[in-house]
Write an enzyme that holds these catalytic residues in place. Structure first.
Site, PDB file in Angstrom:
ATOM      1  N   LEU A 514      79.372   5.245 -37.043  1.00 22.26           N
ATOM      2  CA  LEU A 514      79.339   6.107 -35.551  1.00 22.26           C
ATOM      3  C   LEU A 514      80.445   7.041 -35.839  1.00 22.26           C
ATOM      4  O   LEU A 514      80.534   8.056 -34.965  1.00 22.26           O
ATOM      5  CB  LEU A 514      79.877   5.116 -34.383  1.00 22.26           C
ATOM      6  CG  LEU A 514      78.929   3.875 -34.097  1.00 22.26           C
ATOM      7  CD1 LEU A 514      79.589   2.944 -33.475  1.00 22.26           C
ATOM      8  CD2 LEU A 514      77.735   4.610 -33.509  1.00 22.26           C
ATOM      9  N   GLY A 517      87.907   7.664 -38.504  1.00 21.99           N
ATOM     10  CA  GLY A 517      89.002   8.128 -37.962  1.00 21.99           C
ATOM     11  C   GLY A 517      90.073   7.961 -38.829  1.00 21.99           C
ATOM     12  O   GLY A 517      89.907   7.736 -40.267  1.00 21.99           O
ATOM     13  N   GLY A 520      90.198   4.486 -40.668  1.00 22.00           N
ATOM     14  CA  GLY A 520      88.913   3.851 -41.164  1.00 22.00           C
ATOM     15  C   GLY A 520      87.539   4.263 -40.482  1.00 22.00           C
ATOM     16  O   GLY A 520      87.559   4.969 -39.723  1.00 22.00           O
ATOM     17  N   VAL A 521      86.559   3.431 -41.081  1.00 25.54           N
ATOM     18  CA  VAL A 521      85.081   4.052 -40.555  1.00 25.54           C
ATOM     19  C   VAL A 521      84.670   3.024 -39.333  1.00 25.54           C
ATOM     20  O   VAL A 521      85.100   1.800 -39.362  1.00 25.54           O
ATOM     21  CB  VAL A 521      84.255   3.825 -41.599  1.00 25.54           C
ATOM     22  CG1 VAL A 521      82.594   4.401 -41.131  1.00 25.54           C
ATOM     23  CG2 VAL A 521      84.513   4.670 -42.648  1.00 25.54           C
ATOM     24  N   VAL A 522      83.993   3.628 -38.543  1.00 21.57           N
ATOM     25  CA  VAL A 522      83.382   2.738 -37.269  1.00 21.57           C
ATOM     26  C   VAL A 522      81.954   2.725 -37.275  1.00 21.57           C
ATOM     27  O   VAL A 522      81.194   3.591 -37.541  1.00 21.57           O
ATOM     28  CB  VAL A 522      83.737   3.631 -35.983  1.00 21.57           C
ATOM     29  CG1 VAL A 522      83.418   2.599 -34.841  1.00 21.57           C
ATOM     30  CG2 VAL A 522      85.335   3.599 -35.933  1.00 21.57           C
ATOM     31  N   ASP A 638      98.715   9.732 -30.866  1.00 21.08           N
ATOM     32  CA  ASP A 638      97.453  10.673 -31.226  1.00 21.08           C
ATOM     33  C   ASP A 638      96.458  10.962 -30.263  1.00 21.08           C
ATOM     34  O   ASP A 638      95.257  10.827 -30.381  1.00 21.08           O
ATOM     35  CB  ASP A 638      96.903   9.944 -32.541  1.00 21.08           C
ATOM     36  CG  ASP A 638      96.200  10.691 -33.571  1.00 21.08           C
ATOM     37  OD1 ASP A 638      96.234  12.072 -33.093  1.00 21.08           O
ATOM     38  OD2 ASP A 638      95.353  10.269 -34.275  1.00 21.08           O
TER      39      ASP A 638
END
Ligand code: NAG
Ligand code: NAG
Ligand code: NAG
Ligand code: NAG
Ligand code: NAG
Ligand code: NAG
Ligand code: NAG
Ligand code: NAG
Ligand code: NAG
Ligand code: NAG
Ligand code: NAG
Ligand code: NAG
Length: 801
Positions: A514, A517, A520-522, A638
């Site tokens: 999806l 960030g 890590g990866v979603v 952030d």
């Protein structure tokens, strides 16, 4: 490549090479690694020996579950790596290396993806590691096609040459193999230089040691008898390291550019002892490496360097009452574990701690001649900016003197040669620490971290990343304190603990990505539910947390997940569960069907004003909850459109909160998210002032301007120079009474749009004290309180400071 080397070099190399070969291995052909042999990390065949067994080539265990494709001394203790292929990206067990059918040495990760290879088109038929420590690829006639000696990492071995345009690069710390902060370069102009590098970019600062001969064909040579010299193109040799007092056959030897920037020659007598340093360059790096505007020195900020007996790495020590930001990466410097602010500064809360023979270069801001030690001490004690004073006695040639210094301390150095007395300001009892800690529990300002980084010039990214790490390291400690005595299990919070297997199935083996960030990866996932209908989820795989996997890290993960799990607000993305299995850390969130605000705002047509307005208010409310309403307040750090997601109803949901604390030092080198965040970062990150919740208000202000104007905060391609930076342009428009340029066609609700823009201008005040709190922002956006005329964000200074 071999073919492109100048001929004399080629000859020399060949001669050295065959000499070495003849003396140690009897001139055999190199046939160990042929195309049918495969080495496997963690497998039964992990490495190949050289004929004598002195060297091994293959998978070197870099930590408990990662491997380096390397060449190392296999009989020494410890085994010492002399070359490696993948120092910046260690591989897990299951990685393989083999000689491919088309004659390349090919390194593949556990999934078979190629991670490194020697160049194609060579058609090597054999590879072998020689008794010199050189890995060679050869053709059918024994001709060398490729050799590791031509691609050094941080080490030179006897017989090896460093020709023009090549370099050694130190590793980052004694235990972390990745590329570090120093380089030994044989420059194209003929000079041989040792330079510090600015991480993470790696650009070169001025040399701290050099051999200054211009001319072509110069090269650094490590002779088999142990001498190291610079060979000039005209035949002259310039000695650098004289040679050994041992018969060369009785010892192992190597020369390495160490993590502390010193080029050291080591020997290891073969009758089993230890590696001893026989020579080093420069002699004392703590005295040699000094350069204005070129980093913190060998040790990090607020730390000082001492060389000891020269046998071991230099020693970095924090000032008293300061501690390492990360003890595993000492070069990142030290933070004071107390605060000193000019707001209600009380000299009686502090004392001056004397340390003999300690000084630092730069950051002096006041000098007093002809004062005594007591006066010097009082001058610093009475000054709320002063962190340290350096005093020296007068003698027949000069009078006594006193320098005041402010943080961060750079190029700290200590040794009998210094002859100065450092007077370091520290709290004199608990009167400073105690109230500060109480404040921390309530609102956790991050003042210390913010103040030790001064961003005067240089690489913005470096400073930014540095400060973030500092803040997070600091923050992390506070969190640990905070949660003492609150041992509740995660399950009590209705968080579900998933097994890795379940999540693997839910995401169909992490098939659909999806987004990516900083953490890590979603992946998209689907959980079966009791009612039979499936539930969509977003599974975030925290892959940047390699160092966290230890006892401390485990507890930390649990603490953070617990605190995230306790948050519940309609403008936050809800955490459903987590997975914590061996090295796996995953978080399971609600699935947000409409993607991120980034895509919504900038992905196509300008969305209707009504939708944007309610999104803006939603974000402000979510932030207000994080700052002021949840049980353990959270500074997001952030805030940006990528971190605001939208659900089916286009309700804004803040994501990634609470994660900042899990971020660890790995980020210095791997993070790419930081760069994208740049335009949203509050200016105090670069100044010596407190970092507070107001950093989020600033980022929110930038994003609010983006929401009202539907343009990004930086648009470098804008023709009008004044329009490139949104925050500057917005104020210009406001000042000139031309907000319609910014708001364009939002006629129908112009008054509200203008109010939003004005609130944003308050949020982006450079002076954090002028920014409203997020609850005031919510009220202003709602129209509950009037919005005053904002000052110029970049010039206004609050009267309170
Ligand atoms: C590598 O080759 C040399 C010479 O052919 C041989 O002595 C040595 O045993 C070989 N090593 C292995 C592991 O086969
Ligand atoms: C390296 O030394 C170890 C013993 O310390 C030995 O088990 C191993 O086989 C050696 N590796 C090679 C490639 O010879
Ligand atoms: C080397 O390994 C790769 C990938 O594992 C494989 O495709 C290739 O066939 C191997 N080469 C040989 C000669 O076995
Ligand atoms: C290999 O594949 C697995 C499963 O897809 C994945 O978790 C892992 O990160 C991959 N390894 C590398 C080095 O890409
Ligand atoms: C070194 O690099 C420079 C710039 O890339 C190039 O012009 C020069 O020819 C190189 N020198 C040698 C000896 O390869
Ligand atoms: C080499 O030149 C630099 C300046 O270009 C100078 O600072 C340095 O001292 C010189 N080194 C030697 C060994 O002469
Ligand atoms: C080679 O060059 C160096 C520096 O340019 C000079 O000092 C030296 O005398 C030269 N040697 C010969 C043999 O010409
Ligand atoms: C080592 O060899 C170099 C070059 O042949 C020579 O100049 C040097 O004197 C030798 N050193 C020793 C200690 O033998
Ligand atoms: C290595 O260093 C240690 C301690 O400095 C010393 O005791 C030892 O004799 C040295 N060994 C050799 C071989 O020089
Ligand atoms: C490093 O320096 C500190 C302070 O000077 C000293 O206490 C410590 O023993 C030193 N450590 C080493 C390994 O020299
Ligand atoms: C502050 O640092 C000192 C070391 O200089 C340490 O002993 C002390 O425990 C630290 N205090 C706190 C509150 O962390
Ligand atoms: C002289 C001596 O003790 N040599 C030993 C050094 O260590 C290697 C392996 O570690 C042994 O094989 C030697 O016998």
């Amino acid at each position: 490549m071999f073919g492109s080397m100048p001929t004399p070099f080629l000859l020399r190399l060949l001669v050295l090479f065959f000499l070495a070969l003849a003396t140690t291995s009897g001139g055999q052909s190199y046939s160990n690694i042929t195309s049918d042999t495969v080495l496997t990390a963690g497998g039964s065949r992990q490495s190949w020996p050289s004929p004598s067994g002195d060297f091994a080539f293959g998978f070197f265990p870099a930590d408990s579950n990662h491997f380096l494709l390397a060449i190392w001394f296999n009989y020494t203790s410890p085994k010492s790596v002399v070359w490696s292929a993948n120092r910046n990206a260690l591989l897990a067990s299951g990685a393989t290396v083999n000689l491919t059918a088309d004659g390349r040495l090919s390194l593949r990760d556990e999934n078979g993806t190629e991670a490194w290879t020697t160049p194609g088109g060579m058609n090597a038929v054999a590879a072998s590691v020689l008794d010199t420590g050189n890995l060679v690829l050869a053709d059918a006639t024994g001709g060398i096609l490729w050799q590791s000696f031509e691609h050094p990492t941080d080490t030179l071995l006897p017989g090896q040459v460093l020709p023009v345009n090549s370099s050694l690069r130190s590793q980052i710390t004694v235990t972390d193999f990745s590329e570090g902060r120093f380089s030994l370069v044989a420059q194209n102009d003929g000079k041989l230089v040792l330079c510090p590098l600015a991480l993470p970019i790696g650009n070169q600062y001025p040399a701290y040691w050099s051999v200054n001969f211009s001319g072509a064909g110069n090269e650094l040579v490590y002779n088999a008898n142990g001498s190291i010299y610079y060979s000039l193109g005209n035949g002259t040799t310039v000695p650098i390291i004289p040679g050994l007092n041992y018969p060369p056959q009785s010892v192992y030897q190597r020369a390495r550019l160490d993590p502390d920037g010193v080029f050291r020659q080591y020997v290891y007598p073969k009758n089993n002892s230890t590696w001893n340093v026989t020579a080093r360059v420069p002699e004392d790096i703590c005295r040699t490496l000094v350069a204005d505007n070129a980093g913190s020195g060998v040790c990090g900020y607020n730390s000082y360097c001492s060389s000891g007996d020269g046998q071991s790495q230099i020693n970095c020590t924090c000032l008293p009452q300061y501690s390492f930001i990360d003890p595993d990466y000492e070069y990142q410097g030290c933070k004071p574990n107390f605060t000193q602010t000019c707001d209600r500064y009380d000299p009686n809360s502090f004392m001056m701690h004397p340390v003999d023979d300690l000084d630092s270069w730069y950051f002096d801001y006041e000098y007093y001649g002809n004062v005594d030690e007591g006066r010097c001490r009082d001058l610093c004690l009475g000054d709320c900016f002063c962190a340290l004073a350096v005093y020296w006695d007068g003698d027949s040639n000069s009078s006594s003197g006193c320098f005041k210094k402010k943080l961060p301390l750079t190029y700290g150095h200590s040794g009998s040669y210094v002859n100065r007395l450092a007077l370091i300001k520290v709290p004199n009892n608990n009167s400073v620490l105690a109230p500060f800690d109480r404040v921390l529990e309530r609102q956790r300002p991050m003042s210390v971290a913010g103040r030790f980084l001064l961003g005067s010039s240089g690489s913005l990214n470096l400073i930014l990343i540095g400060s973030l790490i500092a803040v997070l390291a600091y923050h992390r400690r506070n969190r640990a304190q905070y949660s003492v005595g609150k041992r509740r299990s995660l399950e009590e919070l209705n968080l579900r603990a998933f097994s890795y297997k379940e999540l693997e199935q839910a995401t169909k083996e992490f098939k659909e990505e999806l987004g990516r960030g900083s953490f890590g990866v979603v992946y998209k996932g689907e959980l079966p539910s009791s009612s039979g209908s499936a539930m969509l989820v977003a599974v975030k795989r925290l892959d940047r947390l390699r160092n966290v996997i230890d006892d401390d890290g485990d507890k930390e993960f649990t603490n953070e997940v617990r605190s995230i799990g306790k948050t519940y607000h309609k403008n936050l993305v809800r955490l459903i569960g987590y997975c914590h299995e061996e090295s796996q850390r995953l978080l399971v969130y609600e699935y947000m069907s409409r993607g991120s605000l980034q895509g919504f705002l900038f992905g196509g047509e300008r969305p209707p004003w009504e939708q944007r307005a309610s999104i803006a208010i939603g974000i402000a409310r979510g932030l207000m909850y994080l700052h002021e309403e949840c049980s353990a307040p959270i500074i997001h750090c952030d805030i940006k459109p990528q971190n605001v997601l939208l659900d089916d109803n286009l309700t804004a949901r803040i994501s990634d909160f609470g994660l900042a604390k899990l971020l660890r030092t790995d980020q210095t080198r791997t993070n790419t998210g930081i760069r994208g965040t740049r335009g949203y970062v509050a200016p105090e990150w670069f100044k010596s002032v407190a970092i507070t919740k107001k950093v989020d208000v600033y980022s929110f202000g930038v994003m609010l301007l983006e929401i009202v104007s539907c343009r990004k905060n930086l648009e470098m391609e804008k023709e009008e120079v004044g329009e490139a930076i949104l925050v500057d342009w917005a104020y210009d428009c406001y000042r000139d009474g031309k907000l319609e340029l910014l708001l364009r066609d939002d006629e129908d609700d112009r008054q509200r749009a203008e109010r939003f823009a004005t609130v944003a201008l308050w949020c982006i005040q450079e002076d954090p004290a002028l920014r409203p709190s997020i609850s005031a922002v919510v009220q202003m956006l709602d129209g509950a309180i009037p919005v005053a005329v904002p000052p110029d964000p970049s010039t206004a200074v609050s009267s309170r400071q």
